[in-house]
Design an enzyme around this catalytic site. Structure first.
Site, PDB file in Angstrom:
ATOM      1  N   GLU A 113       0.831  -1.208   0.000  1.00 26.16           N
ATOM      2  CA  GLU A 113       0.000   0.000   0.000  1.00 26.16           C
ATOM      3  C   GLU A 113       0.865   1.257   0.000  1.00 26.16           C
ATOM      4  OE1 GLU A 113      -3.080   0.176  -0.546  1.00 26.16           O
ATOM      5  OE2 GLU A 113      -3.941  -1.756   0.006  1.00 26.16           O
ATOM      6  N   ARG A 117       0.802   3.907  -3.163  1.00 24.36           N
ATOM      7  CA  ARG A 117       0.226   5.232  -2.882  1.00 24.36           C
ATOM      8  C   ARG A 117       1.309   6.281  -2.689  1.00 24.36           C
ATOM      9  NH1 ARG A 117      -5.504   4.158   0.101  1.00 24.36           N
ATOM     10  NH2 ARG A 117      -5.575   1.939  -0.266  1.00 24.36           N
ATOM     11  N   ASP A 240      -4.598  -9.439  -9.027  1.00 23.82           N
ATOM     12  CA  ASP A 240      -4.788  -8.430 -10.080  1.00 23.82           C
ATOM     13  C   ASP A 240      -3.555  -7.676 -10.603  1.00 23.82           C
ATOM     14  OD1 ASP A 240      -4.709  -7.190  -7.583  1.00 23.82           O
ATOM     15  OD2 ASP A 240      -6.642  -6.179  -7.732  1.00 23.82           O
ATOM     16  N   GLU A 356     -11.728   0.996 -10.718  1.00 23.08           N
ATOM     17  CA  GLU A 356     -11.309   0.138 -11.842  1.00 23.08           C
ATOM     18  C   GLU A 356     -12.247   0.166 -13.043  1.00 23.08           C
ATOM     19  OE1 GLU A 356     -11.090  -0.618  -8.662  1.00 23.08           O
ATOM     20  OE2 GLU A 356      -9.016  -1.255  -8.286  1.00 23.08           O
ATOM     21  N   THR A 440      -0.434   1.312 -10.334  1.00 21.19           N
ATOM     22  CA  THR A 440      -1.762   0.763 -10.067  1.00 21.19           C
ATOM     23  C   THR A 440      -2.600   1.701  -9.190  1.00 21.19           C
ATOM     24  OG1 THR A 440      -2.966  -1.263  -9.524  1.00 21.19           O
ATOM     25  CG2 THR A 440      -1.223  -0.629  -8.008  1.00 21.19           C
TER      26      THR A 440
END
Ligand code: DMJ
Length: 450
Positions: A113, A117, A240, A356, A440
């Site tokens: 994360e 980010r 994913d 998404e 992502t």
């Protein structure tokens, strides 16, 4: 005292007007409409959570992931402000970041994360703004994250202590193992230190070596023993972005091995995980060893896949899957976290303000110029306003069937959901789609190296 009282009254009045006057459901939606929504949510964050990781939009309380702030929302939102031309907001955010962001903290945090980010956000900020302090922060963070890769297999542990470098939690998944090369590779290219690229790349390769004989990965693996602990294969959460990063790292770094790994995976995924038996194209759950079907679930995380298919050049398949994405959205006028694509009923009823589906519509519009995707964007926009907007921001839904709201507005709502929605409606020169690779978390990375 006086001044801040009037400021707070003005902000409240402005939020009230935005909430109840926007948008008349027949008004055309433009990128400026999305920008107004961004400002609405940002002003809520400023008023009630300034300096914290995120705003809880119902209780109007700040939220910090680890009890101390790492400025998740400001760092995630900074490049969107630059893209939207919000100079004043960008200036105050930049000041906040340089005045108060420090990674020298006595906390253990989740590498995945923080990488997507914060590391991604800082690298993008550096590339778009040019201020070297963004790169210094990124390098400091990169050094503190690096110990996660010091394992017997080269695949990372999930958690690391920012000061001591102590790592923990060897039970991990393909997404958390394989979603680092865009950020770590870019850090190597920008600092000239190859270590970041090498470590993140090795993790991708080690995971690839552990694919099954039919070419699939499972959901959970112990990175110390290399044993799979959950052998369900799919394209959703926990897997994913591993696939996403393989194709993107080929495009960003020209890494041929990444392309070869992606090509092998996509054949297996399209053979076993794809499912047309319920009508339309879906991707469900199968056993990684045999390919036999376990479940017929699809969801808001799986909805990233049309974008990845576009990058891989399979536009026809991307279009078909986006039709399913849109169907999933329409059942409740907002998508559930998980739906059974046979019965078309929600299996997990939350909507976490995820991007998404919008991301895939944006990619498809870039590739096809087909206004179908703009119409989808209009639906997404109207649903967000209708079901998720609050007086100080936007709230997740606990239940898409009742539209009951929940008290969270994740930083990716700024970084991704609003960014992709804005870019879908914006003139093409708002961001050169063919010159960037989004990590992502939708932080655009420019290939500025040879
Ligand atoms: C984001 O943090 C990233 O897009 C990640 O890859 C998946 N989950 C969220 C958004 O849904």
């Amino acid at each position: 005292m006086h001044k801040s009282f009037f400021l707070s009254v003005k902000i409240k009045l402005f939020s009230f007007l935005l909430l109840f006057s926007l948008p008349s459901l027949s008004q055309p939606i433009t990128h400026d409409s999305v920008k107004a929504q961004f400002l609405h949510a940002w002003n809520g964050y400023k008023q009630y959570a300034w300096g914290h990781d995120a705003l809880k939009p119902l209780s109007k309380q700040p939220h910090d992931w680890y009890g101390t702030s790492l400025l998740m929302t400001p760092v995630d939102a900074y490049d969107v402000m630059l893209i939207m031309g919000l100079e004043k907001e960008a200036e105050e955010t930049k000041k906040l970041i340089f005045d108060s962001l420090s990674f020298d903290k006595d906390i253990e945090m989740q590498s995945f994360e923080i990488t997507i980010r914060l590391l991604g956000g800082l690298l993008s900020a550096y590339q778009m703004d040019g201020d070297k302090r963004f790169l210094s922060l990124a390098e400091d963070l990169g050094k503190r994250l690096l110990p996660v890769f010091n394992t017997s297999s080269g695949m990372p542990f999930r958690y690391v202590h920012l000061q001591t470098g102590k790592i923990s939690t060897p039970r991990s998944n393909p997404a958390e193992i394989g979603t680092a090369l865009i950020e770590f590779g870019t850090l190597s290219k920008l600092t000239g230190n190859p270590i970041y690229y090498e470590k993140a790349k090795r993790a991708l390769v080690e995971l690839f070596k552990r694919r099954s004989s039919i070419g699939l990965v499972g959901t959970w693996i112990n990175v110390e023993t290399g044993e799979w602990v959950n052998t369900t294969s799919h394209i959703g959460g926990a897997i994913d972005s591993y696939y996403e990063y393989l194709i993107k790292c080929w495009l960003l770094f020209g890494d041929v091995e990444c392309k070869e790994m992606f090509d092998e995976y996509i054949k297996a995924v399209n053979t076993y995980v794809a499912d047309t038996s319920a009508g339309g194209l879906w991707y469900g759950q199968v056993d990684m060893e045999t390919g036999s079907r376990k479940e017929t679930s699809y969801g808001s995380l799986e909805a990233f896949f049309p974008a990845t298919l576009c990058l891989a050049g399979d536009i026809e398949r991307a279009k078909k899957l986006q039709e399913s994405n849109y169907k999933m959205w329409q059942v409740y006028d907002v998508e559930p976290e998980e739906i059974d694509y046979v019965s078309m009923r929600a299996k997990s009823k939350q909507y976490y303000l995820r991007p998404e589906n919008i991301e895939s519509a944006y990619y498809l519009f870039q590739y096809t110029n087909d206004s179908t995707y703009i119409k989808m964007g209009e639906t997404f926009y109207r649903s967000l306003i209708k079901h998720c907007k609050t007086d100080v921001g936007f709230a997740m839904l606990n239940d898409v069937t009742t539209k009951e709201k929940g008290d969270a507005m994740e930083s990716y709502f700024f970084a991704e959901t609003l960014k992709y929605l804005y870019l879908l409606f914006a003139p093409k020169d708002a961001l050169p789609f063919d010159k960037v690779i989004f990590n992502t978390e939708a932080h655009p990375i420019l290939k500025t190296w040879k």
